[in-house]
Design an enzyme around this catalytic site. Structure first.
Site, short mmCIF file in Angstrom:
data_model
loop_
_atom_site.label_atom_id
_atom_site.label_comp_id
_atom_site.label_asym_id
_atom_site.label_seq_id
_atom_site.Cartn_x
_atom_site.Cartn_y
_atom_site.Cartn_z
N LYS A 191 66.99 -6.96 58.48
CA LYS A 191 65.61 -6.91 57.96
C LYS A 191 65.50 -7.89 56.81
O LYS A 191 66.49 -8.19 56.15
CB LYS A 191 65.29 -5.49 57.45
CG LYS A 191 63.80 -5.19 57.34
CD LYS A 191 63.23 -4.77 58.67
CE LYS A 191 61.74 -4.59 58.64
NZ LYS A 191 61.24 -3.96 59.87
N THR B 90 54.19 -2.32 69.66
CA THR B 90 54.62 -1.18 68.83
C THR B 90 53.66 -0.01 69.01
O THR B 90 54.07 1.14 69.23
CB THR B 90 54.72 -1.59 67.35
OG1 THR B 90 55.45 -2.80 67.26
CG2 THR B 90 55.41 -0.52 66.54
N LYS C 34 68.58 -8.30 64.31
CA LYS C 34 67.19 -8.37 64.76
C LYS C 34 66.38 -7.41 63.91
O LYS C 34 66.76 -6.25 63.72
CB LYS C 34 67.11 -7.93 66.25
CG LYS C 34 65.73 -8.01 66.83
CD LYS C 34 65.41 -9.41 67.33
CE LYS C 34 63.92 -9.66 67.52
NZ LYS C 34 63.20 -10.07 66.29
N LYS D 93 67.60 2.12 65.70
CA LYS D 93 66.42 1.88 66.53
C LYS D 93 66.75 0.87 67.63
O LYS D 93 66.46 1.07 68.80
CB LYS D 93 65.30 1.32 65.65
CG LYS D 93 64.00 1.07 66.37
CD LYS D 93 63.05 0.17 65.58
CE LYS D 93 62.73 0.73 64.21
NZ LYS D 93 61.59 0.01 63.59
N GLY E 84 57.86 -10.01 62.82
CA GLY E 84 56.84 -9.51 61.90
C GLY E 84 57.14 -8.11 61.37
O GLY E 84 58.01 -7.40 61.87
N ASP E 85 56.45 -7.75 60.32
CA ASP E 85 56.43 -6.39 59.77
C ASP E 85 55.19 -6.37 58.87
O ASP E 85 54.30 -7.22 59.03
CB ASP E 85 57.72 -6.08 58.99
CG ASP E 85 57.88 -4.59 58.67
OD1 ASP E 85 58.25 -3.83 59.56
OD2 ASP E 85 57.56 -4.17 57.54
N ASN F 123 48.68 -3.94 62.48
CA ASN F 123 49.09 -4.19 63.85
C ASN F 123 49.44 -2.89 64.60
O ASN F 123 48.96 -2.66 65.71
CB ASN F 123 50.29 -5.15 63.84
CG ASN F 123 50.88 -5.32 65.22
OD1 ASN F 123 51.84 -4.65 65.59
ND2 ASN F 123 50.30 -6.20 66.02
N SER G 81 60.28 -7.52 71.37
CA SER G 81 60.85 -8.73 70.76
C SER G 81 62.10 -9.15 71.54
O SER G 81 62.33 -10.35 71.77
CB SER G 81 61.24 -8.46 69.31
OG SER G 81 60.13 -8.56 68.46
N GLN H 291 67.01 0.05 61.36
CA GLN H 291 66.90 -0.87 62.49
C GLN H 291 68.15 -0.85 63.37
O GLN H 291 68.06 -1.04 64.58
CB GLN H 291 66.64 -2.29 61.94
CG GLN H 291 66.02 -3.25 62.93
CD GLN H 291 64.51 -3.11 63.03
OE1 GLN H 291 63.83 -2.98 62.01
NE2 GLN H 291 63.97 -3.15 64.23
P1 NDP Z 1 50.39 -4.52 58.87
O1 NDP Z 1 50.62 -5.38 57.68
O2 NDP Z 1 49.74 -5.10 60.07
O3 NDP Z 1 49.55 -3.23 58.46
C1 NDP Z 1 50.00 -2.36 57.48
C2 NDP Z 1 48.96 -1.28 57.27
O4 NDP Z 1 49.50 -0.27 56.43
C3 NDP Z 1 47.73 -1.80 56.57
O5 NDP Z 1 46.63 -1.02 56.94
C4 NDP Z 1 48.07 -1.59 55.10
O6 NDP Z 1 46.96 -1.50 54.23
C5 NDP Z 1 48.79 -0.26 55.17
N1 NDP Z 1 49.77 -0.21 54.08
C6 NDP Z 1 50.81 -1.05 53.87
N2 NDP Z 1 51.48 -0.73 52.75
C7 NDP Z 1 50.84 0.33 52.23
C8 NDP Z 1 51.04 1.11 51.09
N3 NDP Z 1 52.06 0.86 50.25
N4 NDP Z 1 50.19 2.15 50.89
C9 NDP Z 1 49.17 2.38 51.73
N5 NDP Z 1 48.91 1.67 52.84
C10 NDP Z 1 49.74 0.66 53.08
O7 NDP Z 1 51.83 -3.91 59.23
P2 NDP Z 1 52.30 -3.22 60.58
O8 NDP Z 1 51.18 -2.51 61.23
O9 NDP Z 1 53.06 -4.23 61.34
O10 NDP Z 1 53.38 -2.16 60.03
C11 NDP Z 1 53.05 -0.82 59.74
C12 NDP Z 1 54.30 0.02 59.74
O11 NDP Z 1 54.92 -0.04 61.03
C13 NDP Z 1 55.40 -0.40 58.76
O12 NDP Z 1 56.10 0.74 58.33
C14 NDP Z 1 56.32 -1.26 59.63
O13 NDP Z 1 57.62 -1.31 59.09
C15 NDP Z 1 56.27 -0.47 60.92
N6 NDP Z 1 56.63 -1.18 62.14
C16 NDP Z 1 56.03 -2.34 62.50
C17 NDP Z 1 56.38 -2.95 63.69
C18 NDP Z 1 55.69 -4.18 64.16
O14 NDP Z 1 56.00 -4.62 65.27
N7 NDP Z 1 54.76 -4.76 63.44
C19 NDP Z 1 57.43 -2.40 64.55
C20 NDP Z 1 57.94 -1.14 64.11
C21 NDP Z 1 57.56 -0.57 62.94
P3 NDP Z 1 46.58 -2.73 53.31
O15 NDP Z 1 45.99 -3.75 54.24
O16 NDP Z 1 45.61 -2.21 52.32
O17 NDP Z 1 47.86 -3.19 52.68
O1 2IT Z 2 60.40 -2.30 62.19
C1 2IT Z 2 60.46 -2.99 63.24
O2 2IT Z 2 61.07 -2.60 64.24
C2 2IT Z 2 59.75 -4.28 63.26
N1 2IT Z 2 59.10 -4.62 62.28
C3 2IT Z 2 59.84 -5.16 64.47
C4 2IT Z 2 61.12 -5.95 64.46
C5 2IT Z 2 61.23 -7.00 65.54
O3 2IT Z 2 62.25 -7.71 65.49
O4 2IT Z 2 60.35 -7.12 66.39
#
Ligand code: NDP
Ligand code: 2IT
Length: 444
Positions: free
Chosen positions: A126, A209, A90, A114, A165-166, A240, A376, A111
């Site tokens: 992943k 998240t 997952k 976590k 998603g990620d 997100n 999830s 992961q």
């Molecule tokens: P999104 O794509 O929704 O948002 C990512 C954000 O981070 C955007 O504002 C983006 O800016 C910025 N960003 C991404 N890459 C870079 C970079 N290389 N340098 C600077 N800014 C950057 O992703 P999420 O919000 O889903 O994910 C954010 C983090 O949280 C990640 O580390 C992800 O692995 C983690 N995460 C996500 C989960 C989820 O459920 N979605 C769960 C657990 C962890 P820009 O638009 O300019 O790229």
């Molecule tokens: O980093 C993470 O935990 C995620 N992007 C969410 C993974 C999931 O299966 O919901």
């Protein structure tokens, strides 16, 4: 040489040019030292660590698609199935030009622990691609997602491996991928999470998240004599995780004064206007430069800088390695009391150590952002029983899970004489369950 050092050295040797993977392995193994020393004979004989750092399998594949000009484009797709000792693989799918095997492996490795911390039956995996959804039309994103799933569908399934998603993968991308999976396999099953509400998605998964991050942060603060109300919060990112972290922080009575994207960052001394941020990012898919049009008193700065703002609590919610030692120094100098990671591995190891040494409460991502994957898993449960739960039901389960995670890692840290070291606590608590399951299942 100690078992930990030996395994780490081998990881570096066998996986050259994967610095993020090395970093994730080092951080975990370093904090597991006391557990490993206590069980060294068994673990060595069973090659437990060697098996833990080697993915069960990894797929790398070509993703050809046609853009709006009729030009064929080629991306690389990945799925790493790391460890399924406590449940089906997952983990999310990252779509970002920086994606490579080492990044997917670091994320898959994190992961494992976590997912174990959530207390739910999910293993670690992943995937993703170096595709950049930015600036692409919906049709181009669909073409990519369909091609990506045409290959990925061979390896996944509701009881095998359940992506989500990620970065770069949100509801739109999950929808296109789900459609393609269904078309090829003719099976309607919960093979992806983060689905739309009309076709099997869970209420509160979008918020999970960010909300979970704040539930855990609040619990950590409470157990150290603080709370969220009245605090000033600096957040990085504007995706997100960042958006729903900001929403819950505001609901808890805190003031969120920053957010960022990969071009620049916003400082809004009156508090981030979430309706404006959501319209810019979720509806228009635009850049943060637009924020000033909604809030003339805010400041927009090019480049990095979120951590220079005076705050009580810092929540890095963008990406890996975005909070460095100089940022940690600035946060400490400004009186920050807590850092909780919404992103995966956003804080470098030296920055983490500096924060901890200077008394800043530090919640690592594998605990603090586990609310997304936990929800999830709740989506998987709802899909399996072909029912859907109310927002309140899911949200209250999420809150319980986050509170439990905090107490489990707090207890694990105390058991090993590392009170207050939540990095060690999270790694130990996550590892213990996986190690027990692996040993019970024999050599596999
Ligand atoms: P999104 O794509 O929704 O948002 C990512 C954000 O981070 C955007 O504002 C983006 O800016 C910025 N960003 C991404 N890459 C870079 C970079 N290389 N340098 C600077 N800014 C950057 O992703 P999420 O919000 O889903 O994910 C954010 C983090 O949280 C990640 O580390 C992800 O692995 C983690 N995460 C996500 C989960 C989820 O459920 N979605 C769960 C657990 C962890 P820009 O638009 O300019 O790229
Ligand atoms: O980093 C993470 O935990 C995620 N992007 C969410 C993974 C999931 O299966 O919901």
């Amino acid at each position: 040489m100690s078992y930990v050092d030996q395994v780490y050295e081998n990881v570096v040797k066998k996986n050259p040019a994967e610095p993020e993977f090395h970093q994730a392995v080092k951080e975990v193994l370093e904090s597991l030292r006391p557990v490993i020393e206590a069980n060294e004979e068994t673990y060595r004989r069973e090659a437990l660590l060697e098996r833990l750092v080697e993915p069960d399998r990894q797929f790398k594949f070509r993703v050809p698609w046609v853009d709006d000009q009729g030009q064929v484009q080629v991306n690389t797709g990945y799925r790493v199935q790391f460890n399924n000792s406590i449940g089906p693989y997952k983990g999310g799918l990252r779509l970002h030009p920086s994606v490579n095997l080492g990044i997917i492996k670091f994320l898959g490795f994190e992961q494992i622990f976590k997912n174990s911390l959530t207390g739910l039956p999910i293993g670690g995996g992943k995937g993703g691609s170096d595709f950049d959804p930015k600036g692409k039309s919906d049709r181009e994103v669909m073409a990519f997602c369909q091609s990506f799933m045409t290959e990925l569908c061979k390896y996944i399934g509701a009881d095998t491996d359940v992506p989500a998603g990620d970065i770069g993968t949100g509801a739109r991308e999950i929808g296109y991928m789900f459609g393609q999976y269904k078309k090829i396999k003719s099976v309607y099953e919960g093979v992806l999470t983060g689905k739309g509400l009309s076709y099997g998605g869970s209420l509160a998964r979008t918020e999970a998240t960010g909300y979970g991050l704040l539930y855990l942060t609040e619990e950590m603060l409470k157990s150290n004599g603080h709370d969220m109300a009245g605090k000033t919060v600096a957040i990085s990112g504007s995706g997100n995780v960042a958006i729903y972290a900001a929403q819950k922080a505001q609901q808890m009575g805190a003031k969120v004064v920053t957010c960022s994207d990969s071009n620049g960052w916003v400082y809004d001394p009156e508090g981030i206007d979430l309706d404006a941020l959501k319209e810019i990012k979720e509806v228009k898919r635009a850049r943060l430069t637009e924020y000033k049009n909604y809030r003339p008193n805010s400041e927009y700065h090019e480049g990095r800088g979120v951590w220079t703002v005076k705050c009580d609590i810092a929540l890095p919610c963008a990406t890996q390695n975005e909070l460095f030692i100089e940022d940690a120094e600035a946060l400490v100098a400004n009186g920050c009391i807590a850092v909780a990671e919404g992103a995966n591995m956003p804080t470098t190891m030296d920055a983490t150590e500096y924060l901890q040494k200077n008394g800043v409460l530090f919640a690592p991502g594998k605990a603090a952002n586990a609310g997304g994957v936990a929800t999830s898993a709740l989506e998987m449960s709802q899909n399996s029983e072909r029912l859907s739960w109310t927002f309140e039901e899911v949200d209250s389960k999420l809150k319980n899970i986050m509170v439990n995670i905090f107490h489990n890692l707090d207890d694990a840290a105390k058991r090993y004489g590392k009170e207050g070291d939540y990095v060690a606590g999270a790694n130990i608590a996550g590892f213990e369950k996986v190690a027990e399951a692996m040993l019970a299942q024999g050599v596999c």
